[in-house]
Write a protein that holds these residues in place. Structure first.
Motif, PDB file in Angstrom:
ATOM      1  N   SER A 283      83.157  28.215 -82.178  1.00 21.90           N
ATOM      2  CA  SER A 283      84.117  28.482 -83.250  1.00 21.90           C
ATOM      3  C   SER A 283      85.217  27.438 -83.268  1.00 21.90           C
ATOM      4  O   SER A 283      85.598  26.902 -84.330  1.00 21.90           O
ATOM      5  N   ALA A 284      85.741  27.100 -82.045  1.00 22.34           N
ATOM      6  CA  ALA A 284      86.803  26.095 -81.952  1.00 22.34           C
ATOM      7  C   ALA A 284      86.289  24.731 -82.374  1.00 22.34           C
ATOM      8  O   ALA A 284      86.978  23.966 -83.076  1.00 22.34           O
ATOM      9  N   LYS A 287      85.876  24.485 -86.112  1.00 24.06           N
ATOM     10  CA  LYS A 287      87.173  24.347 -86.782  1.00 24.06           C
ATOM     11  C   LYS A 287      87.648  22.904 -86.733  1.00 24.06           C
ATOM     12  O   LYS A 287      88.131  22.341 -87.726  1.00 24.06           O
ATOM     13  N   ARG A 288      87.504  22.281 -85.537  1.00 23.96           N
ATOM     14  CA  ARG A 288      87.906  20.871 -85.402  1.00 23.96           C
ATOM     15  C   ARG A 288      87.017  19.980 -86.257  1.00 23.96           C
ATOM     16  O   ARG A 288      87.487  19.010 -86.872  1.00 23.96           O
ATOM     17  N   ALA A 290      85.699  20.709 -89.070  1.00 27.90           N
ATOM     18  CA  ALA A 290      86.121  20.846 -90.471  1.00 27.90           C
ATOM     19  C   ALA A 290      87.377  20.016 -90.721  1.00 27.90           C
ATOM     20  O   ALA A 290      87.517  19.355 -91.778  1.00 27.90           O
ATOM     21  N   GLU A 291      88.300  20.027 -89.746  1.00 24.66           N
ATOM     22  CA  GLU A 291      89.532  19.234 -89.893  1.00 24.66           C
ATOM     23  C   GLU A 291      89.206  17.747 -89.969  1.00 24.66           C
ATOM     24  O   GLU A 291      89.781  17.008 -90.771  1.00 24.66           O
TER      25      GLU A 291
END
Length: 546
Positions: A283-284, A287-288, A290-291
């Motif tokens: 999940s982490a 998220k990174r 996507a950034e």
């Protein structure tokens, strides 16, 4: 004509072929006679016409005609034979039932006595003169017998009254003065008495043999009964032991299955934790990702360059390369089986010891101490159940049955067969002797305890040294210090066993013993050893168990 045939022998009227009295006799040319049917049958079987007696051969078969003279003679002979047979049958029927009076005329009465001098049998009436006339009173009378002539000497026709010991035969008075003159002879009545006594002794021996065999039958039946009881007990004990072992195996299997299941649950729980952590890392990272994708898509040069130095390639996560989820069951069964085997071995040993002890305890006997055998240095309780040592010699009668210096005492009860068991408390003692002794053991002076000397015992010395006095002694290694010792004896089996009652453990067994006399329980509390061995030996009460 009948008178003429009566002097002829039976052989003259017999056919040589059928060996019976002639039936339609015929005479052939050589002069020999045969039954017509017999010679006809003979010549039918044998083609050659030949006489069966003289072997004369005839050229042609003779014409056979019945000889009327020989036929009539044969018929007369046959009739006379039938009459004699009938007469003998009547006589046998008369004599087979009872001996008849030889004097009675007409209807003969039953004889009451036979006279060995007169060689006649008499009824009650005709016997009366033998009781009245002095000369006849000296005659020897016996119970009625037939064939009194057999009681006469065949040579001298005199009564057989003497017995020749040289020739072992009955003789008359004349024989003792002629043929047996130099022989040893005695009155026949004297030899009769001797032989009768011998027969009585022989009968007594045979009766004794019969009794012994009947007793042996009873012993064998009793042995079979005891064997059946032993078999039933063995079966019940085996079922009990194997049931307990099976239950132990089932418990061991259940424990092993629980262990495997618990290990699998632990593995699954650990895997669930790892999966949760990995999902959080994913999940982490997403998220990174996507950034980074959003920044890489910007057209603003300044923003990209200003933001890039503060970006890390990836957020901090756990290093998963060495992480493994694996449960090894290698050797778990082998280790469990080995542990179970050890447990079963100990349990089986304990169960067998318990069963064996219970088995011998059913032969418990009530033993009391015999004060007449006790050493002067021993003190017995009033009930005969306890014995302890004393430093001073007591004033007691000097019986031959008493142990003089050895601190020993026997039980009052003796045993010469079967099985018996008793228990003794030895708690608090540092020295003692226990066992059995045969009746004839030496009791004076110093005594060496050994089977050779009639003692089957074990002892304790110095509070720790246990030994079976088997001559030589056998050191015993015991797991615990017995406080109660059980003693079991099987007389016929030649077995003496000692048990630690509380631990239900066998201490030692004497086997292959041969007992030929009475056995007595033997006890010795030994010396007081400076005051540390003052406790008594105590015979314990024990109820019969099945």
């Amino acid at each position: 004509m009948y008178a003429g045939c009566s002097v002829l022998s039976e052989e003259q009227f017999l056919c040589s072929i059928c060996l019976d009295v002639f039936n339609h006799p015929v005479t052939i040319p050589c002069g020999h006679n045969f039954c017509k049917s017999c010679i006809t049958q003979h010549w039918t079987v044998n083609v050659q016409s030949q006489c069966p007696m003289c072997k004369d051969v005839f050229d042609r078969r003779p014409e056979l005609r019945v000889n009327p003279f020989i036929s009539e003679m044969a018929d007369l002979f046959r009739q006379s034979t039938v009459k004699k047979t009938r007469s003998c049958s009547v006589q046998k029927r008369t004599s087979s039932g009872e001996v008849l009076c030889d004097v009675c005329t007409g209807t003969k009465l039953k004889a009451l006595k036979s006279c060995l001098v007169c060689l006649a049998s008499y009824c009650d009436t005709h016997l009366e003169p033998h009781y009245r006339i002095p000369g006849l009173k000296r005659h020897e009378l016996i119970d009625p017998v037939e064939n009194l002539e057999d009681r006469l000497c065949k040579r001298h026709d005199r009564p057989l009254e003497m017995f020749c010991k040289t020739d072992q035969m009955c003789v008359c008075q004349f024989c003792t003065e002629s043929d047996h003159k130099s022989h040893v002879f005695i009155p026949m009545t004297e030899e009769y008495d001797a032989k009768k006594a011998k027969l009585g002794n022989l009968k007594a021996e045979i009766d004794q043999m019969v009794q012994e065999r009947r007793l042996k039958i009873q012993q064998i039946k009793q042995s079979v009964k005891l064997s059946k009881e032993d078999a039933d007990r063995e079966t019940a004990d085996s079922v009990q032991i194997f049931t307990a072992l099976i239950q132990s195996v089932e418990r061991g299997l259940a424990q092993l299955m629980d262990m495997i299941e618990e290990k699998q649950k632990t593995t699954e729980k650990q895997a669930e934790g790892f999966i949760k952590e990995l999902e959080e890392d994913i999940s982490a990272l997403m998220k990174r990702s996507a950034e980074l994708e959003q920044l890489s898509c910007t057209e603003d040069h300044l923003q990209l360059l200003q933001s890039f130095p503060s970006l890390n390639p990836a957020p901090p996560t756990k290093y998963w390369t060495e992480v493994r989820v694996h449960s090894s069951y290698e050797g778990i069964v082998r280790r469990s089986v080995a542990q179970l085997e050890e447990t079963l071995s100990k349990k089986m040993e304990k169960l067998c010891a318990d069963v064996q002890l219970k088995r011998v305890q059913q032969y418990v006997v009530d033993v009391t101490l015999d004060p007449d055998t006790a050493s002067p240095y021993l003190i017995l309780s009033d009930d005969g159940k306890q014995v302890k040592s004393d430093e001073m010699q007591n004033n007691v009668p000097d019986n031959l049955t008493r142990f003089s210096t050895c601190n020993g005492v026997l039980g009052k009860q003796s045993f010469s067969s079967g099985r018996f068991y008793y228990e003794v408390q030895v708690r608090g003692k540092t020295d003692w002797d226990l066992g059995v002794a045969k009746e004839s053991v030496i009791r004076r002076g110093k005594i060496r305890l050994s089977p050779k000397n009639g003692f089957w015992t074990i002892w304790l010395r110095n509070g720790w040294e246990y030994k079976a006095l088997a001559g030589p002694g056998v050191l015993l290694s015991l797991k615990s210090k017995p406080e109660k010792v059980g003693v079991f004896v099987d007389y016929e089996e030649g077995l003496i066993s000692f048990y630690d009652v509380d631990a239900a453990a066998l201490i030692y067994s004497f086997t292959g013993c041969i007992f030929t006399e009475k056995l007595y329980p033997y006890f010795s509390p030994c010396g007081i050893n400076g005051g540390i061995n003052v406790s008594p030996l105590i015979l314990l009460p024990l109820s019969h168990t099945n």
